[in-house]
Design a protein around this motif. Structure first.
Motif, mmCIF file in Angstrom:
data_model
loop_
_atom_site.group_PDB
_atom_site.id
_atom_site.type_symbol
_atom_site.label_atom_id
_atom_site.label_comp_id
_atom_site.label_asym_id
_atom_site.label_seq_id
_atom_site.Cartn_x
_atom_site.Cartn_y
_atom_site.Cartn_z
ATOM 1 N N UNK A 182 -3.641 1.553 -12.663
ATOM 2 C CA UNK A 182 -3.068 2.354 -13.373
ATOM 3 C C UNK A 182 -4.888 2.604 -14.573
ATOM 4 N N UNK A 183 -5.598 2.089 -14.700
ATOM 5 C CA UNK A 183 -6.997 2.871 -14.830
ATOM 6 C C UNK A 183 -7.692 3.780 -13.825
ATOM 7 N N UNK B 253 -9.095 4.167 -2.331
ATOM 8 C CA UNK B 253 -8.693 4.793 -1.228
ATOM 9 C C UNK B 253 -9.289 3.168 -0.825
ATOM 10 N N UNK B 254 -8.369 2.627 -0.068
ATOM 11 C CA UNK B 254 -8.357 0.917 0.811
ATOM 12 C C UNK B 254 -7.629 0.660 1.648
ATOM 13 N N UNK B 255 -7.810 1.038 2.939
ATOM 14 C CA UNK B 255 -7.450 0.562 4.413
ATOM 15 C C UNK B 255 -6.411 -0.352 4.848
ATOM 16 N N UNK B 256 -5.257 -0.763 4.832
ATOM 17 C CA UNK B 256 -4.875 -1.997 4.868
ATOM 18 C C UNK B 256 -4.799 -2.682 5.960
ATOM 19 N N UNK B 257 -5.512 -2.378 6.559
ATOM 20 C CA UNK B 257 -5.659 -2.311 8.033
ATOM 21 C C UNK B 257 -5.472 -3.941 8.797
ATOM 22 N N UNK B 258 -4.351 -3.566 10.080
ATOM 23 C CA UNK B 258 -4.145 -4.793 10.315
ATOM 24 C C UNK B 258 -4.458 -5.947 10.925
ATOM 25 N N UNK B 259 -5.808 -6.586 10.536
ATOM 26 C CA UNK B 259 -7.376 -7.215 12.217
ATOM 27 C C UNK B 259 -7.292 -8.430 11.679
ATOM 28 N N UNK B 260 -6.900 -9.658 12.809
ATOM 29 C CA UNK B 260 -7.048 -10.934 11.810
ATOM 30 C C UNK B 260 -8.069 -11.604 11.880
ATOM 31 N N UNK C 194 -9.728 15.878 1.715
ATOM 32 C CA UNK C 194 -8.016 15.427 2.348
ATOM 33 C C UNK C 194 -8.220 13.633 2.212
ATOM 34 N N UNK C 195 -8.347 12.903 0.764
ATOM 35 C CA UNK C 195 -8.028 12.142 0.786
ATOM 36 C C UNK C 195 -6.982 10.882 1.273
ATOM 37 N N UNK C 196 -7.582 10.016 2.367
ATOM 38 C CA UNK C 196 -6.593 9.184 2.763
ATOM 39 C C UNK C 196 -6.537 7.563 2.659
ATOM 40 N N UNK C 197 -5.684 6.915 3.034
ATOM 41 C CA UNK C 197 -5.182 5.403 2.401
ATOM 42 C C UNK C 197 -5.185 4.913 0.836
ATOM 43 N N UNK C 198 -4.741 6.161 0.260
ATOM 44 C CA UNK C 198 -4.544 6.486 -1.118
ATOM 45 C C UNK C 198 -3.427 5.323 -1.564
ATOM 46 N N UNK C 199 -3.709 4.433 -3.040
ATOM 47 C CA UNK C 199 -3.386 3.452 -3.403
ATOM 48 C C UNK C 199 -2.574 4.014 -4.831
ATOM 49 N N UNK C 200 -3.454 5.288 -5.564
ATOM 50 C CA UNK C 200 -2.852 6.077 -6.685
ATOM 51 C C UNK C 200 -2.510 7.039 -6.355
ATOM 52 N N UNK C 201 -1.433 7.213 -6.082
ATOM 53 C CA UNK C 201 -1.489 8.735 -5.338
ATOM 54 C C UNK C 201 -0.646 9.917 -6.383
ATOM 55 N N UNK C 202 -0.762 8.524 -7.408
ATOM 56 C CA UNK C 202 0.020 9.786 -8.878
ATOM 57 C C UNK C 202 -1.235 10.606 -9.061
#
Length: 338
Positions: free
Chosen positions: A92-93, A102-109, A318-326
């Motif tokens: 929010x801040x 931006x943070x990829x929530x890539x699935x890698x054990x 072209x930002x990717x993996x955006x967690x605050x798209x607002x």
């Protein structure tokens, strides 16, 4: 997307080992002005001064918290980039200040964490650190360890990591015992693994009890003095997940009382832990490592590689993996340097 990428001032925080510049993925930041910080700093005043000119912050896991107090003092900041979950970043801040997170929530054990778990189990049960240090001081063997075959490995939390730890335990010839929430119990049963008769039975019967639970409001402080007191005097508790799963002070008190007989710990309530007088570090029956579970070169290539890809994408508009798209609906403050 812009044809000519923007040149950005990038600050990489908490590179404790000064290893980032040696990674193959570091080449992705060619053309950007990169500053790397190797120490751990929590003081907002120090961080604000250091990062005053930064366009981009690169974080690794939860090593640095970023909230309103810091963001309000970084007028040039446009992007925070890392890999994985970001509970330490106030989204929010970020949005209020026009900063993209931006943070990829890539699935890698986390294979390295599983490997370290077994390194700790073997080292603790066979007294490897103690005997190695003694040998360097001219003393021959003075302890006797415990083997794994035929002993019971308790797995508390049967997700991806817990299941891999269990597979290796089976390869060592250990008896397996699983406990956790309903999902864990169902997965264990589907895999043909024995489920403990109760939570109490898990603590009572395990010779090695390894914790593999996610930290949440539900699991914080889940394990208390009463649970630890149920464990055998010969048992080993292993925690490579989160320190906060155990109630504050409970593990130190339990180890002093001798139930369990030993602990192997890679996580702490306050990190980095640099106080040699910390009570847990002073106990001879506690094997402690400085959160090394995920600290492995291939893991770093993966995590930093994702973070750097996000910077490249942002630099091209072209930002990717955006967690605050607002924040994309408005204008990210201050155009990056051309």
């Amino acid at each position: 997307m812009t044809d000519s990428p923007l040149s950005l001032r990038v600050s990489i925080l908490d590179d404790y080992q000064d290893v980032v510049r040696t990674l193959d993925c570091f080449a992705k930041l060619d053309g950007h002005d990169v500053t790397i910080w190797n120490d751990a700093v929590a003081d907002v005043d120090v961080l604000a001064e250091r990062l005053a000119d930064a366009d981009v912050l690169v974080l690794l896991r939860e090593r640095t918290k970023v909230g309103e107090a810091l963001l309000s003092r970084l007028p040039k900041l446009k992007l925070i980039s890392q890999n994985g979950h970001i509970p330490h970043v106030d989204l929010a801040a970020c949005t209020r200040h026009g900063v993209i997170a931006s943070s990829a929530l890539a699935a890698r054990p986390s294979y390295p964490t599983v490997e370290l778990t077994w390194g700790l189990i073997l080292a603790a049960l066979r007294n490897i650190p103690y005997e190695s240090a003694a040998l360097r001081e001219g003393r021959w063997q003075s302890t006797i360890g415990l083997g794994l075959r035929g002993r019971t490995l308790g797995i508390y939390g049967f997700g991806r990591l817990g299941s891999m730890v269990a597979q290796i335990g089976a390869a060592f010839g250990m008896e397996l015992l699983v406990w956790g929430r309903q999902g864990s119990l169902e997965r264990a049963s589907a895999a043909g693994l024995p489920v403990a008769a109760s939570r109490q039975a898990l603590f009572e019967q395990s010779d090695v009890l390894s914790l593999h639970l996610r930290l949440s409001a539900e699991t914080t402080g889940l394990i208390g003095p009463g649970d630890l007191a149920l464990m055998k005097r010969t048992a080993l508790l292993v925690n490579t997940s989160r320190a906060e799963l155990i109630q504050p002070g409970a593990l130190v008190a339990a180890l002093r009382a001798g139930r369990p007989g030993k602990a192997a710990v890679d996580v702490f309530e306050d990190e980095p832990l640099t106080d040699p007088a910390d009570p847990l570090l002073r106990l001879p029956n506690a094997l402690c490592t400085p959160h090394l579970g995920y600290v492995e070169r291939d893991n770093y290539e993966f995590a930093y590689g994702n973070a750097f890809d996000q910077i490249v994408a942002f630099a091209h508009g072209a930002p990717i993996n955006v967690h605050n798209p607002e924040v994309l609906k408005g204008t990210v403050r201050n155009e990056p340097r051309a």
